[in-house]
Design a protein around this motif. Structure first.
Motif, short mmCIF file in Angstrom:
data_model
loop_
_atom_site.label_atom_id
_atom_site.label_comp_id
_atom_site.label_asym_id
_atom_site.label_seq_id
_atom_site.Cartn_x
_atom_site.Cartn_y
_atom_site.Cartn_z
N ILE A 371 25.89 77.96 -4.60
CA ILE A 371 25.40 79.44 -4.27
C ILE A 371 24.87 80.03 -5.54
CG2 ILE A 371 26.29 81.63 -3.59
CD1 ILE A 371 26.00 79.45 -1.26
N ASP A 372 25.55 79.91 -6.61
CA ASP A 372 24.75 80.52 -7.89
C ASP A 372 23.66 80.18 -8.26
OD1 ASP A 372 25.73 82.39 -9.83
OD2 ASP A 372 25.15 80.42 -11.32
N GLN A 373 23.44 78.68 -8.10
CA GLN A 373 22.26 78.07 -8.03
C GLN A 373 21.14 78.60 -7.14
OE1 GLN A 373 21.66 73.89 -9.05
NE2 GLN A 373 22.63 74.06 -11.07
N PHE A 374 21.73 78.50 -6.00
CA PHE A 374 20.68 78.86 -4.68
C PHE A 374 20.11 80.29 -5.19
CE2 PHE A 374 19.77 80.86 -0.64
CZ PHE A 374 19.26 79.97 0.11
N GLY A 375 21.06 81.24 -5.59
CA GLY A 375 20.56 82.78 -6.00
C GLY A 375 19.59 82.68 -7.15
N GLU A 376 19.72 81.78 -8.05
CA GLU A 376 18.84 81.80 -9.21
C GLU A 376 17.56 81.19 -8.86
OE1 GLU A 376 19.16 79.64 -13.94
OE2 GLU A 376 20.51 79.24 -12.29
N LYS A 377 17.53 80.14 -7.94
CA LYS A 377 16.14 79.58 -7.26
C LYS A 377 15.40 80.88 -6.60
CE LYS A 377 17.87 75.02 -6.82
NZ LYS A 377 18.54 74.03 -5.97
N LEU A 378 16.24 81.68 -6.03
CA LEU A 378 15.41 82.68 -5.32
C LEU A 378 14.81 83.63 -6.20
CD1 LEU A 378 17.98 83.71 -2.33
CD2 LEU A 378 15.77 82.49 -2.02
N ARG A 379 15.55 83.83 -7.26
CA ARG A 379 15.12 84.83 -8.21
C ARG A 379 13.98 84.21 -9.06
NH1 ARG A 379 20.30 85.86 -8.53
NH2 ARG A 379 20.71 84.66 -10.46
N SER A 380 13.72 82.80 -9.00
CA SER A 380 12.64 82.13 -9.77
C SER A 380 12.12 81.21 -8.84
CB SER A 380 13.26 81.55 -10.97
OG SER A 380 12.28 80.71 -11.71
N PRO A 381 11.21 81.56 -7.87
CA PRO A 381 10.76 80.60 -7.02
C PRO A 381 9.55 79.51 -7.84
CG PRO A 381 9.73 82.82 -6.86
CD PRO A 381 10.91 82.85 -7.60
N ILE A 382 9.30 78.59 -7.11
CA ILE A 382 8.46 77.58 -7.37
C ILE A 382 7.17 78.25 -7.46
CG2 ILE A 382 7.23 75.39 -7.20
CD1 ILE A 382 9.95 74.86 -7.96
#
Length: 387
Positions: A371-382
Motif C-alpha cells: 500500500i505504501d508503494q501504491f501511494g508512492e506510485k500515484l504521486r509519481s506516475p510513469i
C-alpha cells in the motif's frame, strides 16, 4: 490565365505535400519510471489528442509494440460516456525496473480482436442476482448491491457496501460463480466469505458530519464505460439520501485495472448550495482481531484481519491524496477515514484488499509495504511523452 492555373496547381501540390507529411505512420512513446522501485503492470494512457498525428480516429485500429516489435495488449477506453460511446483514450500495460525508461511505438492497422484469454478485467450488472453489480481482475473480485435486493423477501438488504470475493486464481471467475451459485464454498478458485451487510465493506463511502456517517442506499442505475481486457470501468447512480436534513445524491465511478489489488473510486455528489462544509468519508468494515495501521503523511489506512470461517487472513486498505486527509474515526460498524470538507468537485480515493491464501501478500508487513508503494506510485506516475 495559364499563369493563374499553374499557380493554383503549385499551391494544391504544396497543400497536399504538407498534409501528407504532417501525418505520421507511427508514433513513438517514451515512458519513464522516475522511482527507484520496480513497477509491475503499470497502465500507460494515451489520449486521442496525443494520438492525432496518426490520423486514425478509430482507436480500436491502433496497435502498440514494444522496442523489440512485439505487439502488446491494448484497449480503447471511453472516459466521458459520450452519446456515441466513442473511445478517447488508448491504454496498455508494461513492467518497469527501478528508474527504467522504455520506448514503444503505436501504428494504425486492422481493428483489434480479442480472445477470451486476453481478458484480465471484467464486470457486469447481474439482474438475476437481485441487481448486483460485480467486477473483477486477475487478483480480486467485488460486488455491490442494486435496488432489487431491498425488497427481496428471502434476504432483503439495504446497503451500498463494497463486498469482497476472495480469489486465488488469475482466471476470471465472476460468470462461473454466479452460474454454479455455490460461491460460499472454496472449490480451489476462492470463496465469498465476507459479510459486508449494512457496513461500508471494503471502501464504501458516505458523508461524515456532526460525528455521524450518512450513507446512500443501494444503487438504482448502472452503466459500463469500458469492459476489459485491461480495465473495467463503470458508474453507479444513487438516489438522494438524507445527510442531517440535507439531500445528497451521488454518481460513483469505479475503475479496476489488471494487476492491481485496489480500485479507483471517483465520487461525484449533488447537494444544495451551502453544502461545502460536508466531508466525504470512506469506510472499512470492523472485524474483531483486526490490526490497524495509519500513515497520515502518505495518505493510507490499512487493516489486517482474520477472514470469516477460519479461511486465513486478509488486508483491506484505503488510499487518498494526503493533502485531503482529515482524520480517522469510527462508528458502530466501520473504521472511517474522513477527508477535508468539500464535495462540490469529484473526490477520488482508492480501496481494495488482498487474501493471504492467494499467495502474493501474506502478512500485515507485506500488505502495508504494498500500500505504501501504491501511494508512492500515484504521486509519481510513469512520465509519458510522444513524438
Amino acid at each position: 490565365m495559364k499563369v493563374t492555373s499553374l499557380a493554383l496547381l503549385i499551391f494544391a501540390i504544396a497543400g497536399w505535400f504538407t498534409a501528407s507529411t504532417s501525418q505520421q505512420t507511427q508514433l513513438t512513446v517514451t515512458a519513464v519510471n522516475k522511482l527507484n522501485i520496480a513497477r509491475q503492470s503499470e497502465t500507460i494512457e494515451l489520449t486521442a489528442q496525443a494520438l492525432a498525428p496518426l490520423a486514425e480516429k478509430d482507436l480500436m485500429k491502433l496497435h502498440v509494440r514494444d522496442s523489440s516489435g512485439r505487439e502488446l495488449l491494448s484497449q480503447a477506453v471511453d472516459t466521458d460516456y459520450d452519446d456515441y460511446h466513442k473511445p478517447d483514450v488508448l491504454i496498455f500495460q508494461a513492467d518497469f525496473q527501478p528508474n527504467e525508461t522504455k520506448t514503444f511505438t503505436v501504428v494504425a492497422g486492422p481493428k483489434r480482436e480479442y480472445s477470451r484469454e486476453d481478458f484480465r478485467a471484467y464486470g457486469r450488472f447481474v439482474r438475476e442476482r437481485f441487481d448486483d453489480f460485480a467486477w473483477e481482475n486477475d487478483l480480486v473480485a467485488h460486488r455491490t448491491y442494486g435496488k432489487a435486493l431491498i425488497t427481496w423477501k428471502g434476504e432483503p438488504l439495504t446497503s451500498s457496501a463494497i463486498d469482497i470475493w476472495s480469489k486465488r486464481t488469475s482466471k476470471l471467475v465472476l460468470n462461473d460463480w454466479y452460474m454454479i451459485d455455490n460461491y460460499h464454498v472454496d472449490h480451489g478458485e476462492g470463496v465469498d466469505a465476507y459479510s459486508a451487510g449494512p457496513t461500508r465493506g471494503c471502501g464504501g463511502n458516505g458523508i461524515w458530519t456532526k460525528g455521524q456517517l450518512f450513507v446512500p442506499a443501494n444503487f438504482v442505475d448502472s452503466r459500463v464505460l469500458t469492459n476489459g481486457p485491461i480495465r473495467v470501468m463503470f458508474e453507479l447512480v444513487y438516489e438522494p439520501f438524507d445527510v442531517n436534513g440535507v439531500k445528497v445524491s451521488q454518481v460513483l465511478r469505479v475503475s479496476l485495472d489488471a494487476g492491481s489489488q485496489l480500485n479507483h473510486f471517483r465520487a461525484s455528489f449533488r447537494a444544495p448550495a451551502g453544502s461545502d462544509s460536508l466531508s466525504m468519508a470512506v469506510g472499512l468494515k470492523k472485524v474483531k482481531g483486526g490490526d490497524k495501521h495509519l500513515n497520515a503523511e502518505r495518505g493510507w489506512f490499512t487493516v489486517w484481519e482474520p477472514v470469516e470461517k477460519n479461511l486465513g487472513m486478509q488486508g483491506l486498505a484505503i488510499v487518498v491524496d494526503p493533502r485531503t486527509f482529515d482524520g480517522v474515526t469510527e462508528d458502530k460498524l466501520n473504521h472511517v477515514l474522513v477527508l477535508k470538507p468539500g464535495i462540490a468537485a469529484p473526490v477520488s480515493y482508492w480501496a481494495g484488499f488482498a487474501w493471504d491464501r492467494a499467495g502474493k501478500i501474506t502478512s500485515a508487513e507485506s500488505w502495508n509495504a504494498y500500500i505504501d508503494q501504491f501511494g508512492e506510485k500515484l504521486r509519481s506516475p510513469i512520465e509519458v511523452n510522444t513524438r
